[in-house]
Scaffold this motif. Structure first.
Motif, PDB file in Angstrom:
ATOM      1  N   GLU A   1      -3.550 -16.547  -7.315  1.00 20.12           N
ATOM      2  CA  GLU A   1      -2.171 -16.760  -7.205  1.00 20.12           C
ATOM      3  C   GLU A   1      -1.484 -15.270  -7.677  1.00 20.12           C
ATOM      4  N   PHE A   2      -1.918 -14.701  -8.468  1.00 21.93           N
ATOM      5  CA  PHE A   2      -1.131 -13.310  -8.921  1.00 21.93           C
ATOM      6  C   PHE A   2      -1.333 -12.445  -7.712  1.00 21.93           C
ATOM      7  N   LEU A   3      -2.772 -12.377  -7.066  1.00 19.83           N
ATOM      8  CA  LEU A   3      -2.791 -11.615  -6.140  1.00 19.83           C
ATOM      9  C   LEU A   3      -1.899 -12.038  -4.805  1.00 19.83           C
ATOM     10  N   ASN A   4      -1.787 -13.276  -4.448  1.00 21.30           N
ATOM     11  CA  ASN A   4      -1.172 -13.985  -3.395  1.00 21.30           C
ATOM     12  C   ASN A   4       0.591 -13.433  -3.618  1.00 21.30           C
ATOM     13  N   ASN A   5       0.903 -13.474  -4.876  1.00 20.33           N
ATOM     14  CA  ASN A   5       2.233 -13.202  -5.210  1.00 20.33           C
ATOM     15  C   ASN A   5       2.551 -11.785  -4.869  1.00 20.33           C
ATOM     16  N   ASP A   6       1.662 -10.840  -5.480  1.00 23.34           N
ATOM     17  CA  ASP A   6       1.784  -9.478  -5.046  1.00 23.34           C
ATOM     18  C   ASP A   6       1.722  -9.250  -3.437  1.00 23.34           C
ATOM     19  N   LEU A   7       0.935  -9.739  -2.869  1.00 20.87           N
ATOM     20  CA  LEU A   7       0.845  -9.630  -1.298  1.00 20.87           C
ATOM     21  C   LEU A   7       2.209 -10.104  -0.657  1.00 20.87           C
ATOM     22  N   THR A   8       2.485 -11.249  -1.190  1.00 26.55           N
ATOM     23  CA  THR A   8       3.721 -11.751  -0.382  1.00 26.55           C
ATOM     24  C   THR A   8       5.088 -11.008  -0.559  1.00 26.55           C
ATOM     25  N   LEU A   9       5.128 -10.464  -1.933  1.00 26.87           N
ATOM     26  CA  LEU A   9       6.269  -9.388  -2.214  1.00 26.87           C
ATOM     27  C   LEU A   9       5.862  -8.071  -1.092  1.00 26.87           C
TER      28      LEU A   9
ATOM     29  N   ASP B   1      12.465  -3.941   4.007  1.00 27.27           N
ATOM     30  CA  ASP B   1      12.919  -2.857   3.272  1.00 27.27           C
ATOM     31  C   ASP B   1      12.576  -1.562   3.952  1.00 27.27           C
ATOM     32  N   LYS B   2      13.504  -0.838   4.444  1.00 34.60           N
ATOM     33  CA  LYS B   2      13.466   0.384   5.276  1.00 34.60           C
ATOM     34  C   LYS B   2      12.615   1.563   4.675  1.00 34.60           C
ATOM     35  N   GLU B   3      13.007   1.417   3.183  1.00 35.74           N
ATOM     36  CA  GLU B   3      12.338   2.547   2.506  1.00 35.74           C
ATOM     37  C   GLU B   3      10.965   2.754   2.117  1.00 35.74           C
ATOM     38  N   VAL B   4      10.331   1.210   2.024  1.00 36.45           N
ATOM     39  CA  VAL B   4       9.143   0.881   2.075  1.00 36.45           C
ATOM     40  C   VAL B   4       8.244   1.341   3.219  1.00 36.45           C
ATOM     41  N   ILE B   5       8.758   1.072   4.144  1.00 40.34           N
ATOM     42  CA  ILE B   5       8.225   1.323   5.693  1.00 40.34           C
ATOM     43  C   ILE B   5       8.189   2.816   5.842  1.00 40.34           C
ATOM     44  N   ALA B   6       9.211   3.544   5.320  1.00 44.20           N
ATOM     45  CA  ALA B   6       9.291   4.800   5.662  1.00 44.20           C
ATOM     46  C   ALA B   6       8.231   5.556   4.470  1.00 44.20           C
ATOM     47  N   ALA B   7       8.144   5.089   3.360  1.00 49.52           N
ATOM     48  CA  ALA B   7       6.890   5.431   2.389  1.00 49.52           C
ATOM     49  C   ALA B   7       5.589   5.151   3.305  1.00 49.52           C
TER      50      ALA B   7
END
Length: 165
Positions: free
Chosen positions: A50-58, A66-72
């Motif tokens: 469940e924790f892994l699923n939450n991390d992957l969903t975020l 988020d354009k900054e995450v895509i750029a990173a």
């Protein structure tokens, strides 16, 4: 006399059977504890997933919106915007991927328990042995005699207490 010995032996045999089934039977205390341990293992694995699923969903939502995450992520792959300069340092990998620990496979293990037939056999055996021991003790004390008993015949005139007139 023999009836009481049979009843006591039957009680003891039934008691042994009941204790065996209660502790080691298919629905006994030992099986319950085994299943409870398996439940705790599965619950820990479920919580981890469940924790892994939450991390992957975020992370997925961040990559979609988020354009900054895509750029990173693009910079990690070596892409740059026009006019940007990229400095590469030797010794570092160009792309560092994050690996997710998805856990291990949880397999159901069959619990070990005493079979119903085995518990019945032990109970019946205990009944038989206890009856034989009680009868042997009675025979040794002389309380029990096998064979015909000599009946005493009273001879003479029977006398009754009758009210006199």
């Amino acid at each position: 006399m023999i009836h009481s010995k049979v009843l006591v032996s039957a009680f003891l045999g039934t008691l042994v059977y009941a204790v065996l089934v209660l502790y080691g039977g298919q629905n006994g205390i030992k099986s319950y504890n085994d299943l409870y341990e398996q439940k705790k293992i599965v619950a820990r694995a479920t919580t981890k997933m469940e924790f892994l699923n939450n991390d992957l969903t975020l992370e997925s939502k961040a990559l979609q919106k988020d354009k900054e995450v895509i750029a990173a992520y693009a910079r990690q792959l070596g892409y740059v915007f026009p006019g940007e300069k990229l400095v590469k340092i030797n010794g570092l990998s160009q792309y560092q991927s994050s690996l997710y620990d998805v856990g291990t496979v949880q397999k159901h293990s069959e619990g070990t328990y005493l079979s119903e037939q085995f518990c019945k056999f032990i109970g019946f055996s205990f009944f038989t042995v206890s009856l034989i021991v009680m009868l042997a003790i009675s025979f040794a004390r002389g309380e029990l005699v096998f064979g015909k008993k000599d009946k005493k015949i009273v001879q003479g005139i029977p006398v009754y207490d009758l009210p006199q007139i």
